[in-house]
Design an enzyme around this catalytic site. Structure first.
Site, PDB file in Angstrom:
ATOM      1  CE  LYS A 116      13.753  50.264 101.156  1.00 38.27           C
ATOM      2  NZ  LYS A 116      14.033  48.849 101.353  1.00 38.27           N
ATOM      3  CE  LYS A 199      19.150  54.299 102.416  1.00 40.51           C
ATOM      4  NZ  LYS A 199      18.923  53.100 103.126  1.00 40.51           N
ATOM      5  CE  LYS A 202      22.645  46.577  97.841  1.00 39.65           C
ATOM      6  NZ  LYS A 202      22.065  45.550  98.709  1.00 39.65           N
TER       7      LYS A 202
HETATM    8  P1  AMP Z   1      20.834  47.116 102.191  1.00 42.93           P
HETATM    9  O1  AMP Z   1      21.608  47.233 100.931  1.00 42.93           O
HETATM   10  O2  AMP Z   1      19.738  48.131 102.304  1.00 42.93           O
HETATM   11  O3  AMP Z   1      20.383  45.727 102.469  1.00 42.93           O
HETATM   12  O4  AMP Z   1      21.840  47.484 103.376  1.00 42.93           O
HETATM   13  C1  AMP Z   1      22.823  46.573 103.855  1.00 42.93           C
HETATM   14  C2  AMP Z   1      23.673  47.235 104.930  1.00 42.93           C
HETATM   15  O5  AMP Z   1      24.335  48.394 104.373  1.00 42.93           O
HETATM   16  C3  AMP Z   1      22.870  47.759 106.125  1.00 42.93           C
HETATM   17  O6  AMP Z   1      23.630  47.561 107.310  1.00 42.93           O
HETATM   18  C4  AMP Z   1      22.722  49.251 105.855  1.00 42.93           C
HETATM   19  O7  AMP Z   1      22.577  50.003 107.028  1.00 42.93           O
HETATM   20  C5  AMP Z   1      24.044  49.549 105.154  1.00 42.93           C
HETATM   21  N1  AMP Z   1      23.902  50.688 104.235  1.00 42.93           N
HETATM   22  C6  AMP Z   1      23.116  50.759 103.127  1.00 42.93           C
HETATM   23  N2  AMP Z   1      23.230  51.958 102.531  1.00 42.93           N
HETATM   24  C7  AMP Z   1      24.111  52.670 103.291  1.00 42.93           C
HETATM   25  C8  AMP Z   1      24.659  53.981 103.196  1.00 42.93           C
HETATM   26  N3  AMP Z   1      24.322  54.804 102.201  1.00 42.93           N
HETATM   27  N4  AMP Z   1      25.548  54.383 104.144  1.00 42.93           N
HETATM   28  C9  AMP Z   1      25.914  53.547 105.156  1.00 42.93           C
HETATM   29  N5  AMP Z   1      25.432  52.300 105.296  1.00 42.93           N
HETATM   30  C10 AMP Z   1      24.546  51.851 104.388  1.00 42.93           C
END
Ligand code: AMP
Ligand code: TRP
Length: 340
Positions: A116, A199, A202
């Site tokens: 990040k 990956k 968002k």
């Molecule tokens: P975040 O949007 O970063 O708060 O992520 C929320 C949840 O989504 C967490 O459990 C992450 O591990 C999962 N997550 C986010 N991006 C991915 C991705 N590209 N593949 C699988 N899981 C994801």
């Protein structure tokens, strides 16, 4: 997902823009039936979202969007406790204590911070550096035993265990259980549709890299049509996928949604090729996502209902958090708080 009996499950998700297929397959979809056997808490982590401040949109709307996405995906707000992190001041209180437990050397090893912050390490907020300590506080404040997330959170969950162990040792009392990571299924790491080594996220500036839960059918179709593949034929063997990240990603997505295993998907399409595969992938994605999208749209017109769910969730979460922070304060030796 494997059944987890009589445990307390907690997970968190940031209110930073619309949910995408990675959030859905890697996390939210796996949360749906966990509450059959265990108590579940899901935290919308707005304090985490401001670590990259001032890049956020309206946090109230973004939090409602996440809640709507969770409900539309099947997470029942009556059976689970869904709440906003900043409503419970004990998260920030415990995070401070954890800042004093966790070691700089441990944080320096966190790859998500490096990703990040990039080349800009000196200029990012100190909140971004201690982000994993706040995440540990989210988990330990509820004495969670299991934490279901995508692959990307594995290192943070290992750190949480180290923090829990060190705190327990330092105060000489087993206050915190060591939480188990639960990272399961064929899509624990959904990759960008344009680059199979990054990956799906968002924060990627290109919307073509991800499928959002609010994308319309034509957009989904367009994104899959343009999804990167390579010049080779459709694989005939699972082993080939290790060298072909974009194809591996699309097959993982197909497998995760269809419930088939990777071998079956490879076998099904090895004779028909990419065109047929992409057409079927589009179809199953649209079948999966379009009902979710419609429910999200409907729920977003009911902001008072959504806010009420979050308020009720905060009340329930607070009942667990308050005695735990008291136990922690007492173990450290802070003066007793009069309100407890
Ligand atoms: P975040 O949007 O970063 O708060 O992520 C929320 C949840 O989504 C967490 O459990 C992450 O591990 C999962 N997550 C986010 N991006 C991915 C991705 N590209 N593949 C699988 N899981 C994801
Ligand atoms: N750091 C997680 C992410 O970016 C979100 C999160 C915050 C979380 N607190 C948590 C996940 C507690 C699990 C448990 O995806």
């Amino acid at each position: 997902m494997e059944k987890i009996k009589n445990k307390r499950i907690l997970s968190g998700i940031q209110p930073t823009g619309n949910l995408h297929l990675g959030n859905y397959l890697g996390a939210i979809k796996n949360w749906v039936n966990l509450n059959n056997d265990s108590e579940c808490l899901f935290c919308i982590v707005d304090l985490h979202a401001i670590t990259t401040w001032p890049k956020f949109d309206d946090l109230n709307i973004a939090s409602r969007e996440v809640l709507a996405g969770m409900i539309a995906s099947g997470v029942c707000p009556k059976k689970n406790t869904i709440f906003i992190q900043s409503h419970i001041p004990e998260h920030a209180e415990l995070a401070w204590i954890i800042n004093c437990v966790s070691r700089i050397g441990w944080l320096n090893r966190m790859t998500q911070f490096k990703d990040k912050a990039g080349k800009n390490q000196e200029k990012v907020s100190s909140g971004l550096m201690v982000y994993p300590n706040l995440m540990a506080a989210d988990i330990l404040l509820y004495k969670a035993t299991h934490v279901p997330t995508g692959e990307d959170q594995k290192q943070h969950l290992e750190l949480t265990r180290d923090i829990a162990h060190k705190f327990n040792t330092d105060v000489g009392s087993e206050i915190f259980p060591l939480p188990e990571p639960v990272i399961q299924g064929p899509a624990t790491r959904v990759m960008s549709l344009r680059n199979g080594t990054q990956k799906m996220s968002k924060s990627d500036i290109s919307d073509m890299t991800r499928i959002n839960l609010i994308d319309c059918n034509d957009t989904i179709s367009e994104k899959i049509k343009k999804a990167k593949t390579d010049s080779g034929d459709f694989p005939v063997d699972k082993m080939e996928l290790e060298e072909r990240p974009e194809i591996k990603n699309l097959i993982n997505i197909y497998a995760s949604i269809s419930g088939k295993n990777i071998e079956q998907v490879v076998e099904n399409f090895s004779s028909t090729g990419f065109a047929r595969f992409k057409a079927e992938l589009t179809e199953i994605l649209i079948n999966e996502i379009s009902p979710i999208r419609e429910v999200i749209r409907e729920l977003m017109t009911e902001s008072q209902e959504l806010d009420k769910i979050l308020d009720d969730g905060s009340k329930k979460a607070s009942l667990i958090a308050k005695p735990v922070i008291k136990e922690v304060f007492d173990a450290i030796g802070f003066n007793k708080r009069r309100d407890l």
